[in-house]
Each structure stands twice: as C-alpha cells, then as structure tokens.
Design an enzyme around this catalytic site. Structure first.
Site, PDB file in Angstrom:
ATOM      1  CE1 TYR A 109       5.495   4.065  11.379  1.00  0.00           C
ATOM      2  CE2 TYR A 109       3.440   5.066  10.707  1.00  0.00           C
ATOM      3  CZ  TYR A 109       4.282   3.973  10.750  1.00  0.00           C
ATOM      4  OH  TYR A 109       3.906   2.803  10.140  1.00  0.00           O
ATOM      5  NE  ARG A 162       0.935  -0.767   1.885  1.00  0.00           N
ATOM      6  CZ  ARG A 162       0.125  -0.365   2.838  1.00  0.00           C
ATOM      7  NH1 ARG A 162      -1.176  -0.496   2.692  1.00  0.00           N
ATOM      8  NH2 ARG A 162       0.558   0.172   3.982  1.00  0.00           N
ATOM      9  CE  LYS A 180       1.780   1.168  12.933  1.00  0.00           C
ATOM     10  NZ  LYS A 180       1.030   1.029  11.700  1.00  0.00           N
ATOM     11  CD  GLU A 251       2.918  -1.455  10.091  1.00  0.00           C
ATOM     12  OE1 GLU A 251       2.156  -1.931  10.943  1.00  0.00           O
ATOM     13  OE2 GLU A 251       2.729  -0.354   9.560  1.00  0.00           O
ATOM     14  CG  ASP A 252       3.445  -0.617   5.777  1.00  0.00           C
ATOM     15  OD1 ASP A 252       2.219  -0.549   6.040  1.00  0.00           O
ATOM     16  OD2 ASP A 252       4.179   0.380   5.778  1.00  0.00           O
ATOM     17  CG  ASP A 274      -2.047  -0.443  12.610  1.00  0.00           C
ATOM     18  OD1 ASP A 274      -3.044  -0.294  13.339  1.00  0.00           O
ATOM     19  OD2 ASP A 274      -1.444   0.492  12.072  1.00  0.00           O
ATOM     20  CG  ASP A 275      -0.967  -1.897   7.119  1.00  0.00           C
ATOM     21  OD1 ASP A 275      -0.646  -0.776   7.522  1.00  0.00           O
ATOM     22  OD2 ASP A 275      -0.146  -2.800   6.902  1.00  0.00           O
ATOM     23  CG  ASN A 416      -2.068   8.588   5.127  1.00  0.00           C
ATOM     24  OD1 ASN A 416      -2.586   9.609   5.493  1.00  0.00           O
ATOM     25  ND2 ASN A 416      -2.254   7.441   5.740  1.00  0.00           N
TER      26      ASN A 416
HETATM   27  P1  NAD Z   1      -4.239  -0.858  -1.355  1.00  0.00           P
HETATM   28  O1  NAD Z   1      -3.233  -0.788  -2.431  1.00  0.00           O
HETATM   29  O2  NAD Z   1      -4.431  -2.130  -0.614  1.00  0.00           O
HETATM   30  O3  NAD Z   1      -5.686  -0.450  -1.957  1.00  0.00           O
HETATM   31  C1  NAD Z   1      -5.936   0.589  -2.843  1.00  0.00           C
HETATM   32  C2  NAD Z   1      -7.316   0.358  -3.446  1.00  0.00           C
HETATM   33  O4  NAD Z   1      -7.698   1.540  -4.149  1.00  0.00           O
HETATM   34  C3  NAD Z   1      -7.377  -0.775  -4.466  1.00  0.00           C
HETATM   35  O5  NAD Z   1      -8.567  -1.496  -4.276  1.00  0.00           O
HETATM   36  C4  NAD Z   1      -7.426  -0.047  -5.819  1.00  0.00           C
HETATM   37  O6  NAD Z   1      -8.110  -0.781  -6.823  1.00  0.00           O
HETATM   38  C5  NAD Z   1      -8.200   1.195  -5.445  1.00  0.00           C
HETATM   39  N1  NAD Z   1      -8.006   2.334  -6.352  1.00  0.00           N
HETATM   40  C6  NAD Z   1      -6.888   2.780  -6.956  1.00  0.00           C
HETATM   41  N2  NAD Z   1      -7.142   3.872  -7.707  1.00  0.00           N
HETATM   42  C7  NAD Z   1      -8.468   4.125  -7.567  1.00  0.00           C
HETATM   43  C8  NAD Z   1      -9.337   5.110  -8.082  1.00  0.00           C
HETATM   44  N3  NAD Z   1      -8.914   6.050  -8.907  1.00  0.00           N
HETATM   45  N4  NAD Z   1     -10.633   5.066  -7.708  1.00  0.00           N
HETATM   46  C9  NAD Z   1     -11.091   4.120  -6.864  1.00  0.00           C
HETATM   47  N5  NAD Z   1     -10.307   3.162  -6.356  1.00  0.00           N
HETATM   48  C10 NAD Z   1      -9.021   3.164  -6.696  1.00  0.00           C
HETATM   49  O7  NAD Z   1      -3.885   0.268  -0.333  1.00  0.00           O
HETATM   50  P2  NAD Z   1      -4.389   0.384   1.191  1.00  0.00           P
HETATM   51  O8  NAD Z   1      -3.426  -0.259   2.122  1.00  0.00           O
HETATM   52  O9  NAD Z   1      -5.807  -0.053   1.263  1.00  0.00           O
HETATM   53  O10 NAD Z   1      -4.241   1.950   1.412  1.00  0.00           O
HETATM   54  C11 NAD Z   1      -4.995   2.865   0.623  1.00  0.00           C
HETATM   55  C12 NAD Z   1      -4.789   4.275   1.138  1.00  0.00           C
HETATM   56  O11 NAD Z   1      -5.317   4.376   2.450  1.00  0.00           O
HETATM   57  C13 NAD Z   1      -3.309   4.676   1.226  1.00  0.00           C
HETATM   58  O12 NAD Z   1      -3.144   5.969   0.712  1.00  0.00           O
HETATM   59  C14 NAD Z   1      -3.018   4.676   2.699  1.00  0.00           C
HETATM   60  O13 NAD Z   1      -2.071   5.649   3.041  1.00  0.00           O
HETATM   61  C15 NAD Z   1      -4.375   5.018   3.283  1.00  0.00           C
HETATM   62  N6  NAD Z   1      -4.510   4.532   4.665  1.00  0.00           N
HETATM   63  C16 NAD Z   1      -4.933   5.425   5.593  1.00  0.00           C
HETATM   64  C17 NAD Z   1      -5.044   5.028   6.911  1.00  0.00           C
HETATM   65  C18 NAD Z   1      -5.533   6.017   7.924  1.00  0.00           C
HETATM   66  O14 NAD Z   1      -5.941   7.071   7.593  1.00  0.00           O
HETATM   67  N7  NAD Z   1      -5.546   5.702   9.194  1.00  0.00           N
HETATM   68  C19 NAD Z   1      -4.704   3.728   7.291  1.00  0.00           C
HETATM   69  C20 NAD Z   1      -4.284   2.828   6.305  1.00  0.00           C
HETATM   70  C21 NAD Z   1      -4.208   3.247   4.984  1.00  0.00           C
END
Ligand code: NAD
Length: 561
Positions: A109, A162, A180, A251-252, A274-275, A416
């Site tokens: 993964y 995504r 997954k 997913e994604d 899950d996201d 991530n």
């Molecule tokens: P997404 O694209 O849906 O959301 C990103 C958000 O961040 C948007 O609202 C965007 O406007 C904002 N953004 C971008 N640049 C910014 C900045 N400089 N300052 C403030 N806000 C900013 O993405 P997502 O699915 O919500 O995922 C976001 C991150 O979270 C990814 O890196 C993903 O890997 C991580 N994530 C971690 C986990 C975990 O730790 N378990 C789970 C899911 C997602």
C-alpha cells in the site's frame, strides 16, 4: 431474519473437494499449494511428476520467498515480486504478508502502491479485479456476470481520479482497490475469494497518460455530472442485484464526486467512503487517546484545520458527532469549536464566490484571515490538524505560537506521503520542548530529544476500515453509519496501552492489527444488532462469532471430487 449466507470459513482442517486435476490446479492461484502438496494429494490429484520431489511446509516456502524478496532493493520491484506470488499462490501470499506485515504494508500500500499506479500500464502482468468502462454503459450487469464468484462480501471501487496525493491516474488507479482489499484480508481476515477490486474507467484528464502508448485505460477525457452518476447508478444497481449484501467502499474519488456519491447511496446501500469516514474515525481515535493523555475532554478544545477537503471535513464531522454524543451538545454547537482553513485562508461566511458545499457547515461568521499564523494567533488552538497535501505549513512560528497558549499542543500532520507532511515529528517535538502530542499520516521514526525518546503515532486508516468492513459484513448490516465509525474510533482509542501513552504514542502498535480489527468488528456488529440494522440472527458471543469468520492463510487438505 435472513439466513446467514453459506459462509464462511471452513476450518483449516476441513478437507476441500477439488474437481480440477494436474496443471489446472497448479495454475489456479486459489488452489495452488506449490511444493506443499502432500504425497497423497499429489497422487489423488494427478500432480505426481509435476512438482519437485521434496515436500515443503509453509514455513519453508515463506523462507524461500523472503530470501528472494530481500534480494530486491527497489520498493517497486518488491511490489512486483509480491504481486507475482499472489498470482501463483494466494494462501502463501497472505501468509508472507501477515508474517511481515509492518515491513510489507508500505510496499503493498502507500507509498509504493502510488508508484505502482503511476507505472501501472508499464508493469502490468496479469488481470486482477474488474474494469468497468463507459463503453459498457447499458450492459454493466452483463459485464459483472463475468466475475466467477457468486459470493462477494466487499467491493472497493475507484474512478482513479484522485489517487493518494498523486492526482488523476485514470485506469492506473486500479492498484488502489487491489491494495486496499489486500489490507482487508491481511488486517481483518475478509476472505480473499470474496473480495472484488473494481476500476470504474470514465476517462482521464491526465495528458501524460492519454499520450502514453502503454496506458491501459480508455483514451478520452473524464465525464462529469449526470453522465457520471448514470454509470455510477448502473453499477450500484447491478452489483447489489448480483451480490445483495455486498459492501461497497468508494475509494479515491475527487471531492466533487466523493461527497455526492456517499450522500447519494449511504442510506439505501451498504457503503462507505474511507477517505472521508475512515480518516475521520482514525483521527478521532488519536484525539480521544490524546485526551486520555491530557486528562481533558474534546468539548473543551479549540481545533484548527489546515485543509478543508474530504479528509479534513471527514475528520471534523466525526469529531463533532463525537463531541455531540458525549457532551449533550448539538452538532452545530460542536462545530463552533472548529476553525477550518483552505488554500485561501480561514473559511468564512463572508468569502467572495461560492463556497464548496462540504465547507459550508464550517464557515465561520468572522473576519477573514488569509494566513494560518493569523488564525492560530486569533484562535489559540489546542489542537491543529493538517490535511492540506501542502508540506511545511506548520512552521516554527505557527507551532511556537500555538505552544504559547497550550502546554501540550496536539499536532496532527496528516498529509501523505512523508514529503507532504505539514511538519516532521522532530520539528513538532523540538519546537515545543518535547511537549507536543504528535501524529502523522505517513510514518516518522522515533525522535530522541534531551534524553527522552518520543514515538510518533501514525493515523493510519488501516486501523479502522478493515474492522468496520468486517463488522458490517458478518452481521449482514443494511448500511454503514457514522456511528459505526465513531464506535470504531472509541474502540481503537481504548486499545492504546498506558505504556504507549507514557511514550507519547496515541495509536496502538500496528502489529496488533488482527486483534484491533476483531475488537472493532465486534463493536460495529454489536451496534448494528442493537440498532436493528443487522439482517442475520444475533449470536450469543459476538466476539467469538466474528473471530470464527476471520480468514487465516492455512492450507486445507485436498481430496479428489
Ligand atoms: P483534498 O484535495 O480533498 O483537500 C485538500 C484541501 O487542502 C483543500 O481544501 C485545499 O483547499 C486545501 N489546501 C491546499 N493547499 C493549502 C494550503 N497551503 N493551506 C491550507 N489549505 C490548503 O485532499 P484530501 O483527500 O482531503 O487529502 C488531503 C491530505 O490528507 C492528503 O495529503 C492525504 O494524503 C492526507 N490524508 C491523510 C489520511 C491519514 O492520515 N489517515 C487520510 C486521508 C488523507
């Protein structure tokens, strides 16, 4: 009350009647045991002479594999090597994976699966799962009929729009549903034969892929709006008609589809995202454990989010539902404890232009603040959560400013992969003199500071989704509710030991994933039975019932049919 489907798990000692013979068996990865076939089996099944004379046991097979595995230094080569084992011998693949889970999860993964997806058309070896595409519109049910298994418990489906933090990878995104489901099997004991990865190919807007002669998806731009939902509806209808109790995991998908898809089906179909929900649950679990460490309540916190996408909103929704549940508050009151920032700064009601629907509940009725530092100065948060995909946003100034008003600031840098984290573990501990309670999305090594060792927690969704999926499947749940994810979070938070809290860790050891998934699945199934959402008869001992339905990669004895 529905009869529990003819399930499940025969014991590893129960003989299996095999109709195939000879090479047909060796070429079927679900039946193949390779050199582990006994001499009686070889005789009875026409395998004599097709295998070397030595009869190995599974431990010896694992040893041979690990010897070869360790020759590979490149993670992608390791991924290809492991995948090839699954293509030959599913049982052995899962035994190897489960025996080496911590080492191999980052291969099967994130992060390696991301590279595998980027290269998918170039490293493709063998079919796995199903590809549904736009050109099959109107006959998706017929296409699904081509899948040989009549019993499927769980489908993970993505449109590849995504993929992790890597954007639109079109049909190459197939690596994610596959990966997954591998985690479902290894982490919670879903049966591999009853899982189905699906890639819904509705085009791609990735020009590099469209121009790649080895790209394996349909070469056209993505569809959106009604056209997209027509094919999504057709898939859901066809899948639930063929497998009435199947759990569908979205997913994604990009945000513009992830939230609407979840809201479109969540009340009528057994499904979750899950996201959104898994991330929310694992983050809430971390916060609950942090509250145990600080001996405080979530309802007394001020929480700032950096990022307002599916992860951030999923987490905020889960936290607010949790606070509302525990502290006789409404969800609207709980939302007052949350400040959300996106790429334009604080999300406010006065912002010009249309706010995305998922941000509206969190828009604050206050002055705009374009920078995170301004928000931190104004709000004096006790918890800060990064889910922006944008690295280094938790600067030294931001963290120190936060620490001024909060002795033990909770800092979650969840973006991530590691290179995208809002700050590193070392930075969080150093800038707060070792007082931060830190967790990240990708793993960070332990940090040594002033003679103390800090072990950062990893808010890995893998703690949650396998157990929730298993729990929903074994009781025949009609739907997956946010409450189930909330229960999963509480269960996980309780599994953090006092010693782990003492070492600054707010998640349990991932090596205990099977125990964790069992506890979560039992809690989820219990809730489903309590709330009348489960279709199968309630057993006396729910935990034992769940345990009996967890797959273990053992060879069963074979007899000729
Ligand atoms: P997404 O694209 O849906 O959301 C990103 C958000 O961040 C948007 O609202 C965007 O406007 C904002 N953004 C971008 N640049 C910014 C900045 N400089 N300052 C403030 N806000 C900013 O993405 P997502 O699915 O919500 O995922 C976001 C991150 O979270 C990814 O890196 C993903 O890997 C991580 N994530 C971690 C986990 C975990 O730790 N378990 C789970 C899911 C997602």
């Amino acid at each position: 009350m529905l009869q529990e489907r003819k399930f499940y798990l025969p014991k590893s000692t129960d003989p299996l009647e095999v109709t195939k013979r000879g090479l047909e068996i060796l070429n079927d990865p679900r039946l193949n045991k390779g050199t582990a076939f006994t001499f009686e089996e070889r005789k009875a099944l026409g395998l004599s002479g097709l295998l070397p004379p030595f009869r190995a046991n599974m431990e010896e097979q694992v040893q041979r594999i690990m010897e070869n595995y360790r020759h590979h230094t490149n993670p992608l080569d390791k991924y290809i090597f492991l995948t090839a084992i699954a293509d030959r011998n599913v049982t052995l693949f899962y035994r190897v994976l489960m025996d080496n889970l911590l080492e191999m999860t980052p291969i099967m993964y994130t992060p390696t699966v991301g590279h595998a997806c980027q290269q998918f058309g170039h490293i493709y070896r063998k079919n796995r799962g199903m590809y549904l595409n736009l050109n099959q519109k109107g006959r998706i049910a017929q296409v699904l009929d081509n899948w040989p298994a009549d019993e499927i418990d769980i489908i993970v489906i993505s449109d590849g729009s995504r993929i992790l933090g890597l954007g639109d990878l079109g049909a190459n995104g197939m690596g994610i549903p596959i990966g997954k489901l591998v985690l479902y099997v290894a982490g919670a004991g879903l049966h591999p034969d009853r899982t189905l990865p699906i890639l819904l190919d509705v085009g791609t807007d990735n020009d590099e892929l469209l121009n790649d002669p080895l790209y394996l998806g349909i070469t056209r731009r993505r569809i959106h709006g009604d056209e997209f939902y027509e094919i999504a509806d057709e898939f859901v209808k066809a899948a639930t008609a063929r497998w009435p109790n199947v759990l569908i995991q979205w997913e994604d998908f990009t945000n513009d589809k992830a939230f609407p898809l979840l809201n479109r089906y969540r009340d009528d179909v057994l499904c979750f995202n899950d996201d959104i929900q898994g991330t929310g649950s694992v983050a809430l679990a971390g916060l609950l454990a942090a509250m145990r460490m600080r001996e405080e309540h979530l309802s007394d916190q001020r929480i700032v989010f950096c990022g307002a996408g599916s992860a951030a909103v999923g987490i905020a929704d889960m936290i607010c539902a949790g606070i509302a549940d525990e502290h006789s508050m409404t969800v609207e009151e709980a939302r007052k404890l949350v400040w959300m920032c996106d790429s334009k700064g604080l999300v406010t009601t006065t912002r010009k232009g249309k706010l995305d629907k998922h941000k509206i509940p969190y828009a604050r009725d206050e002055k705009p603040a374009p920078e995170l530092l301004d928000v931190v100065k104004r709000v004096k948060p006790t918890i800060i959560i990064g889910a922006s995909g944008h690295p280094h946003t938790f600067t030294e100034e931001v963290v120190k400013q936060m620490h001024k008003h909060c002795k033990q600031p909770v800092i979650f840098a969840l973006s991530n992969p590691t290179s995208k984290a809002e700050c590193t573990a070392e930075e969080a501990y150093t800038w707060t003199g070792g007082n931060a309670i830190f967790a990240s999305g990708s793993p960070f090594p332990a940090v040594r500071l002033e003679g103390r060792i800090f072990v950062p927690g990893q808010g890995n969704n893998m703690f949650i989704f396998p157990g929730v999926g298993l729990g929903a499947v074994v009781c025949g749940a009609r739907k997956v509710t946010d409450e189930m994810f909330f229960t999963a979070a509480k269960t996980l938070a309780h599994m953090v030991t006092e010693e782990e809290l003492e070492a600054g860790t707010i998640y349990p050891d991932l090596a205990k994933i099977r125990q964790i998934s069992l506890a979560i699945a039992a809690a989820v199934a219990r809730l489903a039975w309590e709330q009348g959402l489960a279709q199968y008869a309630e057993p006396k001992d729910i935990r034992q019932y769940v345990r009996d339905r967890m797959y273990h990669p053992d060879y069963r004895p074979y007899v000729a049919a």
